[in-house]
Enzyme design. Structure first.
Site, PDB file in Angstrom:
ATOM      1  N   TYR A  14      22.990  64.312 -15.448  1.00  0.00           N
ATOM      2  CA  TYR A  14      24.054  63.367 -15.410  1.00  0.00           C
ATOM      3  C   TYR A  14      23.828  61.843 -15.652  1.00  0.00           C
ATOM      4  CZ  TYR A  14      26.523  67.234 -12.947  1.00  0.00           C
ATOM      5  OH  TYR A  14      27.187  68.236 -12.574  1.00  0.00           O
ATOM      6  N   ARG A  71      35.427  60.483 -20.003  1.00  0.00           N
ATOM      7  CA  ARG A  71      34.813  61.857 -20.253  1.00  0.00           C
ATOM      8  C   ARG A  71      35.886  62.826 -20.334  1.00  0.00           C
ATOM      9  NH1 ARG A  71      31.744  63.746 -15.913  1.00  0.00           N
ATOM     10  NH2 ARG A  71      33.216  65.363 -15.636  1.00  0.00           N
ATOM     11  N   ARG A 121      26.499  65.933  -2.700  1.00  0.00           N
ATOM     12  CA  ARG A 121      25.814  66.957  -3.162  1.00  0.00           C
ATOM     13  C   ARG A 121      24.194  66.821  -3.393  1.00  0.00           C
ATOM     14  NH1 ARG A 121      30.054  70.357  -5.433  1.00  0.00           N
ATOM     15  NH2 ARG A 121      31.862  69.099  -6.169  1.00  0.00           N
ATOM     16  N   ASN A 174      33.111  76.437 -16.807  1.00  0.00           N
ATOM     17  CA  ASN A 174      34.076  75.648 -16.344  1.00  0.00           C
ATOM     18  C   ASN A 174      35.430  76.145 -16.291  1.00  0.00           C
ATOM     19  OD1 ASN A 174      32.513  73.122 -16.533  1.00  0.00           O
ATOM     20  ND2 ASN A 174      32.972  72.590 -18.647  1.00  0.00           N
ATOM     21  N   HIS A 222      33.087  60.788  -0.551  1.00  0.00           N
ATOM     22  CA  HIS A 222      32.321  60.730  -1.851  1.00  0.00           C
ATOM     23  C   HIS A 222      31.516  59.649  -2.222  1.00  0.00           C
ATOM     24  CE1 HIS A 222      32.919  61.202  -6.267  1.00  0.00           C
ATOM     25  NE2 HIS A 222      32.648  62.326  -6.093  1.00  0.00           N
ATOM     26  N   ARG A 250      33.284  70.894  -3.150  1.00  0.00           N
ATOM     27  CA  ARG A 250      33.775  72.011  -3.503  1.00  0.00           C
ATOM     28  C   ARG A 250      32.390  72.861  -4.357  1.00  0.00           C
ATOM     29  NH1 ARG A 250      38.635  71.272  -6.420  1.00  0.00           N
ATOM     30  NH2 ARG A 250      39.638  71.646  -4.699  1.00  0.00           N
TER      31      ARG A 250
END
Length: 720
Positions: free
Chosen positions: A499, A595, A406, A57, A466, A436
């Site tokens: 996720y 989050r 993605r 990260n 998106h 990205r």
């Protein structure tokens, strides 16, 4: 920081004192990730995983966010962010907050986790502590496996300072000529093509107290360091020191100037492989001043960019240990369940397993009522993937349209779309090339789709697409029926196991018409300005969200109840935050489940007294977005792809869908209530920016969101 308290009449809600820094809030999120590695309640290998996530990260944070701030400084930008910081101040505050975190990470790994690993049979050893038979094995291994890959690069008038690639681990080597005593500097790159940790064979594992040993190994760079003489024959190796470079890796694509967006991004990717200017250097703490000064001068870095590390550099490689066959040191395995009403339908593994009657049954289930699935509790393969696979092979399906942001290159979704095109169906896919760090992957399978006859569109100029949407057009009797999937997560079977995301399947006419209009907007020259049900960014989403917040404000001002519950990944947008402050001042009760980044300051007297913010961190990454508004009893609920951030509301194509099925509405309300009651994974955001982790009170049972939802999924599937 002291926050001035003012009466609502005199308060300017855009005052910087009421906003947290976006960058510093992100660091606090990553610190919560690090806490999972420090928390003794987390299983050992999961602790190593969170150590690794914290590191990777940070890599991305430097490559994008810090790099961007440094570019602003170089360009002379002095504009303040909503929290009142100019770029120079932001960079300094990031450094001040981050250094103690990095110190905690490395000291905890070296002093706590490493010894705990050894105690439990995972021996990550230092080369200096090995026995002679172990070093003999490693010397042979070096000669056979490592030495042929290495390339020492000298630095002198005839050899300019070499280019140090992004995120590469390196050895700064000081060597000396025996005859003259003259010192030289050389760089040896630790090759990424080899495993970071060299594993010793079973016969060379040391046992203590007859305990079984799961794994024994040493860091690759230490094996190289102790065999450097082979690289510099005739010279004396004085010493060597580990270092690592982070470079600017954000793409800079001039979309308006690009005749071919795909080619333009490919060119930028070639630049990224090398990386832009250096933005951070991590060095071994023992590195002498002369060596570090030379490195920083060559890389044009300052002391502010330097991070000293005690122990191993790049703990992101600790993720390797998650592959060990040691379930006792991991979270209990979780297998997503098939919803009970779908269990009678087999899950096709390949095209040969497809059953026309079962496909018909699957579409019939959607006709009966809207369906919602919650991953990873519900199986992605048995729901969303099955929907696309059946559509690809159903002879009654005429067209499939999807947005892909993605996904994995070997995704069954991609294979199904290829099959659909080969089966003669009209298939259109919008591939977002600007996702990205997934740009190269997206380009590869986009080309594969094109070669199979799929119509591939590469997004809109100036906007990222998106949305998580799919449209299936099916011929049924004398009518055409449209089936839709609108979700919060990507069409990626791998991340669907990690996720938490929601997805709605429906065949409502209004949603089908809206998605048809949306795909025309994405693939053609449509100037669509309104939709029947969907909230679309940048068309209507911002305006409608503000209206919904202000609607609650008006209810309270008129003596009625006002309540908002919103769950998202990040809350950054100043107009949204200001509207929430106004709602709080009017008495609206607001619960936010955020989050990651949260720039809103909760609990300020007269400003945000009625706002509470929690963050949930655990084994799954909370990714779903849910928005609830009480609306004086006529409740409204939405799910979708957008966070409350300027980029989502202004610069991305997003889709948010209202929930109109009563059962789904109740289920989502129960989900939000469950999360708000969490006393294990939840962290409360305080007015000063600190997060306090909740813990069960004495005598109180532990309520962990992810544990409770797994139990609920098993029960609802009849598997308890």
């Amino acid at each position: 920081m002291t926050v001035a308290q003012s009466s609502p009449e005199k308060t300017r809600l855009d005052d910087p004192q009421y906003y947290f820094s976006r960058e510093l809030s992100w660091l606090e999120f990553n610190f919560r990730v690090l806490h999972e590695a420090v928390d003794e309640r987390t299983p050992l290998l999961e602790r190593l995983k969170f150590m690794a996530i914290f590191s990777t990260n940070l890599d991305e944070f430097f490559m994008v966010r810090v790099a961007g701030i440094k570019q602003q400084i170089d360009a002379g930008v002095t504009k303040q962010t909503p929290d009142g910081r100019i770029p120079q101040k932001h960079l300094q505050d990031i450094s001040d907050r981050l250094r103690p975190m990095v110190e905690i990470q490395h000291s905890h790994f070296e002093q706590e986790l490493r010894s705990l690993m050894v105690k439990n049979g995972i021996q990550l050893l230092n080369y200096a502590d090995l026995k002679s038979e172990q070093t003999a094995y490693l010397d042979d291994y070096f000669e056979e496996q490592i030495f042929p890959v290495l390339t020492p690069l000298a630095v002198d008038p005839g050899h300019p300072f070499p280019y140090i690639s992004n995120l590469s681990l390196n050895l700064a080597v000081v060597i000396q000529e025996p005859e003259t005593g003259k010192e030289h500097f050389a760089r040896v790159k630790v090759p990424k093509v080899l495993p970071r940790f060299v594993v010793l064979p079973d016969s060379l594992r040391t046992t203590k107290n007859s305990k079984s040993i799961l794994w024994t190994g040493v860091p690759l760079e230490q094996v190289i360091a102790h065999n450097l003489a082979a690289l510099f024959p005739g010279m004396t190796v004085q010493n060597c020191y580990t270092f690592r470079i982070t470079r600017n890796a954000d793409l800079d694509v001039e979309e308006d100037e690009a005749d071919d967006l795909l080619l333009a991004i490919e060119q930028e990717l070639r630049k990224r492989r090398l990386g832009g200017s250096a933005v951070r250097i991590e060095i071994e703490k023992s590195m002498p001043e002369a060596v570090r000064t030379n490195l920083m001068r060559q890389l044009e870095l300052t002391d502010a960019d330097l991070y000293e590390v005690e122990g191993l550099i790049n703990l992101g490689d600790l993720m390797t240990f998650m592959s060990l066959p040691a379930p006792q040191f991991k979270d209990k395995p979780w297998t997503p369940v098939v919803p009970k009403h779908l269990q009678h339908i087999s899950n096709p593994d390949d095209d040969d397993d497809l059953d026309a009657e079962e496909a018909e049954d699957f579409f019939t289930i959607i006709q009966q009522r809207d369906q919602i699935f919650h991953h990873p509790y519900h199986s992605f393969a048995s729901t969303v993937q099955r929907f696309i696979t059946y559509a690809a092979h159903d002879p009654d399906v005429l067209a499939i349209k999807m947005t892909l942001y993605r996904t994995s290159g070997d995704s069954p979704i991609v294979q199904a779309l290829i099959s659909a095109a080969e089966n003669g169906k009209q298939v259109a896919v919008l591939v977002e090339l600007k996702a990205r760090f997934d740009e190269e992957n997206n380009i590869n399978w986009a080309r594969k789709l094109e070669k199979s006859g799929v119509h591939v569109v590469y997004g809109l100029v100036g906007l990222k697409t998106h949305t998580k949407t799919a449209l299936v057009v099916r011929h049924e009797g004398d009518r055409i029926r449209r089936y839709v999937h609108i979700g919060t997560g990507n069409y990626n079977p791998k991340t669907a196991r990690l996720y938490t995301d929601l997805g709605l399947l429906s065949c409502r006419d209004d949603l089908g018409a809206d998605l048809t209009d949306l795909f025309n907007y994405l693939t053609g020259y449509s100037q669509q300005s309104s939709f029947r049900k969907l909230l679309i960014a940048p068309v209507s989403l911002r305006q409608r969200m503000l209206e919904l917040i202000r609607q609650e404000t008006e209810h309270c001002r008129n003596g009625r109840k006002g309540k908002i519950v919103a769950k998202m990944n990040a809350l950054v947008d100043p107009p949204i935050i200001e509207a929430l402050y106004e709602a709080s001042q009017a008495g609206v009760e607001i619960d936010l489940i955020v989050r990651g980044i949260c720039c809103l300051r909760p609990g300020l007297k007269g400003i945000s007294d009625h706002i509470r913010v929690i963050s949930i961190i655990g084994r799954f990454l909370e990714h779903s977005r849910i928005f609830y508004f009480h609306n004086d009893g006529d409740e409204q609920m939405f799910i979708g792809s957008a966070d409350w951030m300027p980029r989502n509301l202004n610069r991305r194509v997003e889709a948010v869908v209202p929930i109109e099925d009563a059962k789904i509405f109740q289920d989502l309300q129960a989900l939000l209530t469950l999360m708000l009651s969490d006393n294990r994974q939840a962290w409360d955001l305080e007015a000063d920016g600190k997060y306090i982790q909740r813990r069960p009170a004495k005598g109180e049972s532990e309520r962990s969101t992810h544990v409770m939802l797994m139990a609920q999924a098993l029960k609802s599937a009849g598997m308890e």
